[in-house]
Scaffold this active site. Structure first.
Site, PDB file in Angstrom:
ATOM      1  N   CYS A 152       0.839  -1.200   0.000  1.00  0.00           N
ATOM      2  CA  CYS A 152       0.000   0.000   0.000  1.00  0.00           C
ATOM      3  C   CYS A 152       0.877   1.256   0.000  1.00  0.00           C
ATOM      4  CB  CYS A 152      -0.946   0.005   1.193  1.00  0.00           C
ATOM      5  SG  CYS A 152      -0.130   0.075   2.788  1.00  0.00           S
ATOM      6  N   ASP A 153       0.396   2.314  -0.564  1.00  0.00           N
ATOM      7  CA  ASP A 153       1.081   3.615  -0.637  1.00  0.00           C
ATOM      8  C   ASP A 153       2.350   3.592  -1.480  1.00  0.00           C
ATOM      9  OD1 ASP A 153      -0.886   4.610   1.078  1.00  0.00           O
ATOM     10  OD2 ASP A 153       0.323   4.185   2.862  1.00  0.00           O
TER      11      ASP A 153
END
Length: 196
Positions: A161-162
């Site tokens: 994620c990110d």
């Protein structure tokens, strides 16, 4: 995000050792590199001065780190998986030359063990599927014809994620930038863990 097709293309061109940060921390010795269409496995040996240190009653030492780069279809991002191997330094046969046994090692705090800042990314222990050798009816093992069997093993997995926010969104050199952040940014700072 990066498409699977673009990821595969860039993986073929990826040179983890060419990143500026990695060039500064070359103390790790590449002892094996395996690459297939969508995965790259780097097996690295830490030289004696870079060993994580004595653990488990002062007898075990980290000797090998496996880094696997694969693709997360869920996040549409590269994914880094890490396995640590330790030796107990025990001699199996005192009369012959020393033979160290090596074992997979799962420290309680991987971030602390590898000096990876906890604010950089999240790392969790997970099972990662791995393909086994194809078997056919001629093997007398698998009578159902040719099948690709799967097994899994435990790896520390860096959460994807990110990733785009961390790496940036331009597709050009995406995987090289990713390797600079997710591998080279922390790789040179292995230290003795406080709590294993």
């Amino acid at each position: 995000m990066i498409t699977y097709e673009e990821y595969v293309k860039q993986l073929k061109e990826l040179d983890v050792y060419s990143t500026v940060a990695f060039k500064r921390v070359v103390p790790y010795v590449l002892i094996q590199q395996q690459q297939n269409e969508d995965e790259l496995l780097l097996r690295l040996r830490a030289p004696s001065e870079k060993l994580v240190g004595e653990i488990n009653n002062g007898s075990n030492k980290l000797v090998i780190i496996d880094l696997k780069i694969s693709y997360s279809h869920v996040y549409q991002e590269p994914q880094l998986s890490i396995q640590l191997w330790e030796t107990n330094g025990r001699q199996e046969n005192q009369e012959e030359e020393q033979v160290d046994e090596i074992y997979l090692w799962y420290p309680n705090n991987i971030n602390e063990t590898l000096a990876i800042p906890t604010n950089l990314f999240t790392i969790e222990l997970d099972t990662v599927p791995r393909p086994r050798v194809e078997r056919t009816t001629t093997d007398n093992i698998n009578n159902s014809g040719s099948k690709k069997l799967m097994s899994s093993s435990a790896w520390y997995v860096v959460h994807s994620c990110d990733t785009s926010e961390i790496v940036g969104t331009p597709i050009q050199n995406y995987l090289q930038r990713w390797a600079s952040v997710y591998i080279a940014s922390w790789w040179g700072i292995v230290r003795t863990p406080n709590n294993c």
